[in-house]
Write a protein that holds these residues in place. Structure first.
Motif, mmCIF file in Angstrom:
data_model
loop_
_atom_site.group_PDB
_atom_site.id
_atom_site.type_symbol
_atom_site.label_atom_id
_atom_site.label_comp_id
_atom_site.label_asym_id
_atom_site.label_seq_id
_atom_site.Cartn_x
_atom_site.Cartn_y
_atom_site.Cartn_z
ATOM 1 N N MET A 143 -15.396 80.318 -5.088
ATOM 2 C CA MET A 143 -15.697 79.242 -6.033
ATOM 3 C C MET A 143 -15.338 79.659 -7.458
ATOM 4 S SD MET A 143 -16.543 76.788 -4.220
ATOM 5 C CE MET A 143 -16.880 75.656 -5.546
ATOM 6 N N LEU A 144 -15.578 80.937 -7.776
ATOM 7 C CA LEU A 144 -15.223 81.420 -9.118
ATOM 8 C C LEU A 144 -13.707 81.360 -9.323
ATOM 9 C CD1 LEU A 144 -17.638 84.430 -9.624
ATOM 10 C CD2 LEU A 144 -17.549 82.328 -10.946
ATOM 11 N N VAL A 145 -12.967 81.781 -8.281
ATOM 12 C CA VAL A 145 -11.506 81.707 -8.364
ATOM 13 C C VAL A 145 -11.078 80.261 -8.542
ATOM 14 C CG1 VAL A 145 -9.380 82.027 -7.044
ATOM 15 C CG2 VAL A 145 -11.157 83.772 -6.977
ATOM 16 N N SER A 146 -11.725 79.396 -7.763
ATOM 17 C CA SER A 146 -11.381 77.981 -7.792
ATOM 18 C C SER A 146 -11.638 77.369 -9.173
ATOM 19 C CB SER A 146 -12.200 77.257 -6.725
ATOM 20 O OG SER A 146 -11.904 75.903 -6.718
ATOM 21 N N VAL A 147 -12.745 77.752 -9.783
ATOM 22 C CA VAL A 147 -13.064 77.218 -11.111
ATOM 23 C C VAL A 147 -12.000 77.654 -12.116
ATOM 24 C CG1 VAL A 147 -14.685 77.402 -13.040
ATOM 25 C CG2 VAL A 147 -15.549 77.008 -10.736
ATOM 26 N N THR A 148 -11.603 78.925 -12.034
ATOM 27 C CA THR A 148 -10.574 79.422 -12.953
ATOM 28 C C THR A 148 -9.256 78.690 -12.734
ATOM 29 O OG1 THR A 148 -11.644 81.548 -12.752
ATOM 30 C CG2 THR A 148 -9.522 81.531 -13.836
ATOM 31 N N GLU A 149 -8.889 78.555 -11.466
ATOM 32 C CA GLU A 149 -7.631 77.874 -11.144
ATOM 33 C C GLU A 149 -7.617 76.434 -11.631
ATOM 34 O OE1 GLU A 149 -6.132 79.765 -6.926
ATOM 35 O OE2 GLU A 149 -7.093 77.814 -6.995
ATOM 36 N N ARG A 150 -8.768 75.816 -11.564
ATOM 37 C CA ARG A 150 -8.820 74.384 -11.853
ATOM 38 C C ARG A 150 -9.399 74.102 -13.231
ATOM 39 N NH1 ARG A 150 -11.710 73.254 -6.478
ATOM 40 N NH2 ARG A 150 -12.139 71.157 -7.230
ATOM 41 N N THR A 151 -9.324 75.102 -14.099
ATOM 42 C CA THR A 151 -9.843 74.917 -15.455
ATOM 43 C C THR A 151 -9.251 73.664 -16.101
ATOM 44 O OG1 THR A 151 -10.106 77.284 -15.715
ATOM 45 C CG2 THR A 151 -10.000 75.994 -17.718
ATOM 46 N N ARG A 152 -7.959 73.494 -15.934
ATOM 47 C CA ARG A 152 -7.288 72.363 -16.569
ATOM 48 C C ARG A 152 -7.789 71.035 -15.992
ATOM 49 N NH1 ARG A 152 -2.354 72.955 -19.511
ATOM 50 N NH2 ARG A 152 -1.601 70.877 -20.012
ATOM 51 N N GLU A 153 -7.933 71.029 -14.668
ATOM 52 C CA GLU A 153 -8.462 69.822 -14.014
ATOM 53 C C GLU A 153 -9.846 69.494 -14.573
ATOM 54 O OE1 GLU A 153 -8.967 70.014 -9.694
ATOM 55 O OE2 GLU A 153 -10.679 68.653 -9.950
#
Lengths: 407, 256
Positions: free
Chosen positions: A304-314
């Motif tokens: 989830m942490l990786v996902s949040v970083t990846e989707r910062t722009r979203e």
């Protein structure tokens, strides 16, 4: 934003990374699966023990003769010879809620029938013994009160003893067996009962009237091994147990403060001590499974942490468009909980399958209780919330300007 | 015409370690309903900061900002989010569409986050209408990666106007587009402006700013020049000119 829409967004996001979602859920699947399987094994073992305790009879109290010390050697329970047939009769007469009482003597000896012989346990009891232990015959009858009064040489034999002493096509009823040279007529064969709580084979036994045993096999000076008492109901079991103790102390002239020369144990206590091991095992096994569930939860948090970083722009886009912090939070929490709950459901299925397989392949008694399934599911969902909270919070606290600029 | 945006001596300072950077040093600006304003300036002039403030993504350090008469400085995160949702539509340089999400779903997004419950069917209808307005009705189910840059920007514009905001804010909307596509985007802006939508556009390209009705020049965190454009370029006429040029161009290329 409605919960339904939030769920839709979350599921959409999970679907985008199918392999990653599956691998993340795998941690929970393994955790929940092992939890379910191990609980099933623990509960199965416990149910097995409870079955053995139940085979003792219904609302049973065992009074065992106490130990004596001979030349500084402490002999085992039943060695004191303090319990007498008169004690048993007194219990029956003076405690109204003791609805059945049976004195018991026991010897282990060789038994001969025709040209066969077999070493087995010989128990001397009253006919009430069969009622207390809820033990019916599969052929013939049990002996009667009259047989006890007349010290008749009749025997009711266990299935194992019957198998050893007689051929398969032979009817044991009416046949003679010799116990220590004394001839007994077989009047009944007992139904199969299996192992006792202590592990001995209850079917390998022969039961005769206690008067006959004392007169012809043992001799009067030897005391009783134990007295079986049946209480009228489960509710009065503790009172009866207490009264038995009081009456015997009074009859044996034991002053308060000194040691009893007998030991009273109710079926409840026997069950308690017998299931204690199974319970300890269950707790230990679930602890191990719980640890793997926590590890699975950490896996969710990581992804989830990786996902949040990846989707910062979203996240930035959504915030610019008007998403509240709680909308973002909810979206990521739902993702985490979906992963863990889905893992939980699959894990329950896998764990159930594993338990079933163990039951068939290894002959282990397993028991899948609805409680365990519910607990496992709730626990996995809670793991999702717990480990999903921090990443979700991190996502919801992003600054929209920074997030929109994120490359 | 009523005032939509009213900035009064707005300052914005950032703390960068020990030093503080003054991005805005007291900007006063008034934008009325129906205007099409271009904010011009070099990078570092404070125009992006101003944009973030007008867009309610940020709050002023000092001064007042009234949007539709509401003082934004006093609002909390959720209230700001609601204002962004209802009163402001964003268009970014890099389009900022959600990938792997259809054009229609992208345009539905603002309604999804609306605090007033909008039914799924109404949401869909509004999104379709917005896509029609930008001329992309036929591309509703395409994903961003199946669309050209100009089309993606038009989807972004449709998304920005889906909730019928008071202001359309565009941050370098043509920065990633070629001149011809830029003119097409300006056509969309001008036609939306004719329909009464207020547009504030940040750009550093003077020729793009000439499509707007009013130009505000920023430098060093202050408004240096604020003037009405005497004769704004008509994007349709420009496009027609482009087309003509294209028809003659190939001949020029072919003859050595």
């Amino acid at each position: 934003m409605t919960a339904l829409n939030a769920s839709r967004i979350a599921l959409h996001a999970l679907g985008r990374n199918k392999l990653r979602s599956a691998l993340t859920a795998l941690g929970i699947i393994i955790g929940v699966g092992s939890l379910i399987a191990l609980l099933a094994i623990g509960h199965g073992a416990r149910a097995e023990v409870e079955k053995q305790v139940a085979s003792l009879g219904e609302n049973v109290i065992q009074v065992s003769a106490g130990s004596i010390t001979k030349s500084a050697a402490k002999l085992g329970l039943g060695s004191s010879g303090a319990l007498t047939v008169e004690d048993a009769e007194a219990l029956k007469e003076e405690i109204p809620d003791a609805i059945a009482v049976s004195p018991e003597v026991k010897i282990k000896t060789q038994v001969v029938a025709g040209n066969r012989n077999w070493s087995t346990e010989i128990y001397g009891n009253s006919p009430e013994y069969f009622r207390i232990r809820q033990w019916a015959t599969s052929a013939g009858e049990i002996f009667t009160e009259q047989d006890v009064r007349g010290a008749t040489k009749v025997a009711v034999i266990g299935q194992m003893a019957a198998d050893q002493l007689f051929d398969e096509d032979e009817d044991p009823i009416g046949e003679l067996i010799r116990i220590r040279g004394v001839p007994f007529k077989v009047v009944g064969v007992l139904a199969v009962k299996g192992a006792s709580a202590s592990g001995s084979d209850q079917d390998d036994s022969i039961i005769i009237p206690h008067t006959t045993a004392i007169r012809h096999l043992i001799g009067k000076q030897t005391g009783l091994r134990r007295i079986y008492v049946q209480a009228a109901s489960l509710d009065v079991l503790p009172t009866v147990e207490k009264k038995v103790g009081e009456l015997l102390r009074q009859r044996h002239h034991i002053e308060t403060g000194s040691d009893d020369d007998f030991k009273v144990r109710s079926q409840l206590e026997i069950a308690e001590s017998a299931t204690a091991t199974a319970r300890t095992m269950t707790v230990l096994l679930s602890l191990i499974a719980g640890v793997s569930l926590v590890v699975g939860g950490i896996g969710i948090m990581n992804i989830m942490l990786v996902s949040v970083t990846e989707r910062t722009r979203e996240i930035g886009i959504r915030m610019a468009i008007g998403a509240h912090r709680r909308d973002i939070m909810r979206q990521f929490l739902i993702e985490a909980v979906t992963l863990s709950a889905l893992g939980g459901v699959i894990g329950i299925a896998c764990g159930t399958g594993a338990a079933k397989m163990l039951a068939t392949l290894a002959q282990w008694p397993t028991l899948i209780s609805p409680d365990a399934v519910l607990i496992a599911f709730v626990f996995s969902a809670v793991v999702g919330i717990f480990f999903g909270y921090y990443p979700a919070r991190k996502a919801s606290r992003l600054d929209p300007i920074e997030a929109l600029r994120y490359e | 015409m009523n005032v939509v945006i009213q900035l009064e001596r707005v300052t914005r300072t950032y703390a960068l370690g020990a030093t503080t950077v003054q991005a805005l040093r007291g900007v006063s600006l008034q934008i009325r309903s129906g205007e099409f304003v271009a904010i011009l300036g070099a990078s570092g002039s404070g125009k992006s900061t101003l944009m973030n403030l007008i867009g309610c993504l940020d709050r002023p350090t000092a001064g007042h900002y009234f949007l539709d008469g509401v003082d934004v400085a006093k609002l909390d995160h959720d209230q700001l989010a609601d204002i962004r949702n209802e009163k402001i539509g964003f268009v970014f340089q890099s389009f900022n569409l959600l990938t792997r999400t259809s054009a229609l779903q992208n345009v539905e997004l603002p309604a999804l986050y609306s605090s007033s419950r909008i039914s799924a069917s109404l949401r869909r209808n509004r999104a379709r209408e917005a896509l029609e307005l930008v001329g992309l009705a036929g591309r509703a189910h395409h994903h961003p990666n199946q669309l050209s840059g100009g089309e993606q920007q038009r989807v972004a514009i449709a998304r920005a106007i889906a909730n019928q905001p008071s202001v359309l804010l565009a941050d370098e909307p043509t920065g990633n587009l070629d001149s011809r596509t830029s003119a097409e985007i300006m056509t969309v802006f001008q036609s939306l402006n004719q329909r009464g939508i207020t547009i504030v556009m940040v750009t550093h390209e003077l020729d793009i700013a000439r499509f707007a009705k009013r130009n505000v020049f920023m430098r060093d965190g202050l408004v240096r020049k604020d003037e009405l454009v005497a004769a704004p370029l008509d994007s349709r006429a420009e496009l027609a000119r482009w087309n003509q040029a294209e028809q003659t161009e190939p001949q020029l290329v072919l003859t050595p």
